[in-house]
Design a protein around this motif. Structure first.
Motif, PDB file in Angstrom:
ATOM      1  N   HIS A 156       0.813  -1.215   0.000  1.00  0.00           N
ATOM      2  CA  HIS A 156       0.000   0.000   0.000  1.00  0.00           C
ATOM      3  C   HIS A 156       0.848   1.266   0.000  1.00  0.00           C
ATOM      4  O   HIS A 156       0.407   2.312  -0.489  1.00  0.00           O
ATOM      5  CB  HIS A 156      -0.947  -0.002   1.195  1.00  0.00           C
ATOM      6  N   ALA A 157       2.053   1.209   0.559  1.00  0.00           N
ATOM      7  CA  ALA A 157       2.944   2.371   0.552  1.00  0.00           C
ATOM      8  C   ALA A 157       3.745   2.461  -0.739  1.00  0.00           C
ATOM      9  O   ALA A 157       4.499   3.424  -0.926  1.00  0.00           O
ATOM     10  CB  ALA A 157       3.891   2.317   1.740  1.00  0.00           C
ATOM     11  N   GLN A 158       3.565   1.465  -1.624  1.00  0.00           N
ATOM     12  CA  GLN A 158       4.257   1.415  -2.913  1.00  0.00           C
ATOM     13  C   GLN A 158       5.777   1.488  -2.744  1.00  0.00           C
ATOM     14  O   GLN A 158       6.477   2.274  -3.384  1.00  0.00           O
ATOM     15  CB  GLN A 158       3.746   2.528  -3.841  1.00  0.00           C
ATOM     16  N   ILE A 159       6.262   0.630  -1.838  1.00  0.00           N
ATOM     17  CA  ILE A 159       7.703   0.510  -1.595  1.00  0.00           C
ATOM     18  C   ILE A 159       8.254  -0.606  -2.474  1.00  0.00           C
ATOM     19  O   ILE A 159       7.696  -1.702  -2.517  1.00  0.00           O
ATOM     20  CB  ILE A 159       7.976   0.189  -0.100  1.00  0.00           C
ATOM     21  N   LYS A 160       9.342  -0.339  -3.145  1.00  0.00           N
ATOM     22  CA  LYS A 160       9.955  -1.322  -4.038  1.00  0.00           C
ATOM     23  C   LYS A 160      11.364  -1.644  -3.546  1.00  0.00           C
ATOM     24  O   LYS A 160      12.287  -0.835  -3.697  1.00  0.00           O
ATOM     25  CB  LYS A 160      10.003  -0.785  -5.466  1.00  0.00           C
ATOM     26  N   ILE A 161      11.501  -2.819  -2.948  1.00  0.00           N
ATOM     27  CA  ILE A 161      12.818  -3.254  -2.490  1.00  0.00           C
ATOM     28  C   ILE A 161      13.705  -3.491  -3.702  1.00  0.00           C
ATOM     29  O   ILE A 161      13.300  -4.109  -4.683  1.00  0.00           O
ATOM     30  CB  ILE A 161      12.696  -4.532  -1.634  1.00  0.00           C
ATOM     31  N   GLY A 162      14.920  -2.958  -3.626  1.00  0.00           N
ATOM     32  CA  GLY A 162      15.852  -3.040  -4.740  1.00  0.00           C
ATOM     33  C   GLY A 162      15.928  -1.756  -5.540  1.00  0.00           C
ATOM     34  O   GLY A 162      16.817  -1.594  -6.377  1.00  0.00           O
ATOM     35  N   GLN A 163      14.978  -0.819  -5.269  1.00  0.00           N
ATOM     36  CA  GLN A 163      15.011   0.453  -5.975  1.00  0.00           C
ATOM     37  C   GLN A 163      16.057   1.380  -5.357  1.00  0.00           C
ATOM     38  O   GLN A 163      16.455   1.225  -4.199  1.00  0.00           O
ATOM     39  CB  GLN A 163      13.640   1.139  -5.942  1.00  0.00           C
ATOM     40  N   GLU A 164      16.499   2.360  -6.128  1.00  0.00           N
ATOM     41  CA  GLU A 164      17.377   3.391  -5.607  1.00  0.00           C
ATOM     42  C   GLU A 164      16.505   4.430  -4.915  1.00  0.00           C
ATOM     43  O   GLU A 164      15.690   5.097  -5.553  1.00  0.00           O
ATOM     44  CB  GLU A 164      18.178   4.029  -6.741  1.00  0.00           C
ATOM     45  N   LEU A 165      16.657   4.552  -3.612  1.00  0.00           N
ATOM     46  CA  LEU A 165      15.768   5.397  -2.813  1.00  0.00           C
ATOM     47  C   LEU A 165      16.382   6.776  -2.637  1.00  0.00           C
ATOM     48  O   LEU A 165      17.434   6.925  -2.020  1.00  0.00           O
ATOM     49  CB  LEU A 165      15.509   4.747  -1.452  1.00  0.00           C
ATOM     50  N   THR A 166      15.722   7.779  -3.184  1.00  0.00           N
ATOM     51  CA  THR A 166      16.151   9.168  -3.041  1.00  0.00           C
ATOM     52  C   THR A 166      15.278   9.850  -1.987  1.00  0.00           C
ATOM     53  O   THR A 166      14.293   9.287  -1.492  1.00  0.00           O
ATOM     54  CB  THR A 166      16.010   9.917  -4.366  1.00  0.00           C
ATOM     55  N   GLU A 167      15.643  11.084  -1.674  1.00  0.00           N
ATOM     56  CA  GLU A 167      14.840  11.849  -0.711  1.00  0.00           C
ATOM     57  C   GLU A 167      13.427  12.063  -1.236  1.00  0.00           C
ATOM     58  O   GLU A 167      12.451  11.996  -0.482  1.00  0.00           O
ATOM     59  CB  GLU A 167      15.513  13.193  -0.433  1.00  0.00           C
ATOM     60  N   LYS A 168      13.299  12.280  -2.543  1.00  0.00           N
ATOM     61  CA  LYS A 168      11.982  12.456  -3.147  1.00  0.00           C
ATOM     62  C   LYS A 168      11.157  11.178  -3.022  1.00  0.00           C
ATOM     63  O   LYS A 168       9.978  11.222  -2.664  1.00  0.00           O
ATOM     64  CB  LYS A 168      12.128  12.840  -4.618  1.00  0.00           C
ATOM     65  N   ASN A 169      11.771  10.023  -3.307  1.00  0.00           N
ATOM     66  CA  ASN A 169      11.064   8.743  -3.172  1.00  0.00           C
ATOM     67  C   ASN A 169      10.601   8.530  -1.737  1.00  0.00           C
ATOM     68  O   ASN A 169       9.496   8.042  -1.501  1.00  0.00           O
ATOM     69  CB  ASN A 169      11.969   7.579  -3.580  1.00  0.00           C
ATOM     70  N   LEU A 170      11.467   8.878  -0.778  1.00  0.00           N
ATOM     71  CA  LEU A 170      11.129   8.679   0.628  1.00  0.00           C
ATOM     72  C   LEU A 170       9.940   9.540   1.031  1.00  0.00           C
ATOM     73  O   LEU A 170       9.046   9.085   1.761  1.00  0.00           O
ATOM     74  CB  LEU A 170      12.338   9.003   1.509  1.00  0.00           C
ATOM     75  N   LYS A 171       9.884  10.779   0.537  1.00  0.00           N
ATOM     76  CA  LYS A 171       8.745  11.652   0.840  1.00  0.00           C
ATOM     77  C   LYS A 171       7.446  11.069   0.267  1.00  0.00           C
ATOM     78  O   LYS A 171       6.390  11.152   0.905  1.00  0.00           O
ATOM     79  CB  LYS A 171       8.991  13.051   0.279  1.00  0.00           C
TER      80      LYS A 171
END
Length: 393
Positions: free
Chosen positions: A41-56
């Motif tokens: 539901h939070a649309q988290i993708k393990i293995g993705q490159e996580l930026t500050e924008k993605n985290l927000k």
């Protein structure tokens, strides 16, 4: 020029070093909700490159999950740690609605986190003015993937329509219907698209059984959720567009378009709310109108008392925080409504409404509020009240 290039390279380098591959997710506080449901539901993708924008974006998705309180998120060494507090999601909910001579009493068993999946299951029963009503509802907008889910609604309901002018009853009729609606959905960014089949068996009683129609067709809905979730209410805009394309038993195609825009502006602990709504359809009989009244935007009329073939209206409302979760709510509404042909020959009525209400917002359970509104229709010189405790059919 050289300094400008150095500055650009600095920001590019800073952005690059801040991004890191998401290796795993740790959830703290999920006693019932499954880790996989929160990730979905939070649309988290393990293995993705996580930026500050993605985290927000992930944090905003977490805030929009109605069944939990988001507390904190920390991303370090490839691990995203999320702290939440679960709401109470399994409970009997009263369904008590009183507005003019319309009344409904009942309850539903509300499970807002079925098997920890964040899906909603709600069977319910109630007794209204004349008949037994029933409801079976299931929805999970991220059941199959982060972007796809389904809603199923099976309902037996009646609307007791008592149309009054200046305190005098002009028309009384009752609509009873059994309906089935199935709508798969697709989420795209902050938009939700839903479309599926609808079937309805409807009866109209006007002293006796007057009309009956079995219809089937397609229902389409589009949501724009351009808002930021808050502990109470939200900041931003929510829009809804609905289309009913229904083929009646006699072969006629009925098209009903509905639109609604809501805008919420927080001012400290208080809120300014604005709204614009409307609908239109190509049928002027008892069978397919939208029956207005008693809900936010239509509080100048008793509940389900205004059968209209078309309507356009506005809402302005201020929610003043009093204490705790209690808000005082003065409001103004305007509606221009064209009635169905059997009532005052399809007259168009333009009316202004002022009123005041109270809201109690729940924080620990996943139903929104208890609502009491008292309103005055200026042109009709009539007073109306609405009490909504829990949910309503």
């Amino acid at each position: 020029m050289r300094k400008l290039i150095q500055l650009i390279l600095f920001f590019l380098f800073s952005y690059t070093i801040q991004a890191e591959i998401l290796k795993d997710v740790e959830i703290i506080g999920n006693k019932k909700t499954t880790k996989s449901a929160i990730i979905l539901h939070a649309q988290i993708k393990i293995g993705q490159e996580l930026t500050e924008k993605n985290l927000k974006e992930i944090i905003e998705n977490l805030r929009r999950i109605n069944q939990i309180h988001f507390r904190n998120a920390e991303f370090k060494n490839g691990i995203l740690k999320i702290q939440i507090e679960e709401k109470w999601t399994l409970f009997p909910v009263p369904m008590i609605t009183q507005s003019g001579n319309y009344n409904s009493r009942g309850f539903l068993l509300y499970e807002d986190n079925v098997f920890g999946t964040l899906g909603t299951l709600a069977p319910g029963i109630s007794w209204s003015n004349s008949i037994f009503n029933a409801l079976l509802y299931y929805q999970d907008e991220s059941l199959f993937s982060p972007n796809t889910g389904i809603k199923i609604l099976l309902i037996r309901k009646n609307d007791y329509v008592e149309f009054k002018r200046a305190g005098n009853v002009n028309d009384i009729h009752e609509s009873r219907y059994d309906s089935l609606l199935i709508t798969p959905n697709y989420l795209y960014k902050n938009q939700v698209f839903k479309m599926g089949p609808i079937y309805t068996d409807k009866k109209i009683f006007h002293d006796k059984l007057t009309y009956r129609d079995k219809s089937k067709g397609i229902f389409f809905r589009h949501h724009l959720n351009a808002f930021q979730a808050l502990d109470v209410m939200y900041e931003g805009m929510v829009t809804t567009y609905d289309l009913y394309a229904i083929k009646s038993y006699g072969g006629k195609w009925i098209f009903r378009h509905e639109g609604d825009v809501k805008w919420s502006i927080p001012t400290g602990k208080n809120f300014l709310n604005f709204g614009l709504h409307g609908h239109t359809l190509n049928d002027h009989s008892f069978l397919f109108p939208k029956i207005l009244g008693g809900d936010e935007g239509y509080r100048g009329y008793d509940k389900s008392s205004l059968p209209a073939t078309s309507n356009v209206g506005t809402l302005a409302q201020y929610q003043q925080h009093l204490f705790g979760n209690v808000y005082l709510t003065p409001f103004y509404e305007f509606n221009s409504s064209k009635l169905i042909d059997p009532i005052i020959d399809g007259k168009t009525i333009n009316e202004n409404t002022v009123g005041i209400g109270f809201r109690y917002y729940f924080k620990k359970i996943s139903i929104p509020a208890v609502i009491f509104d008292l309103s005055h229709n200026i042109e009709d010189k009539s007073t109306h009240f609405l009490l909504n405790i829990g949910a309503s059919l």
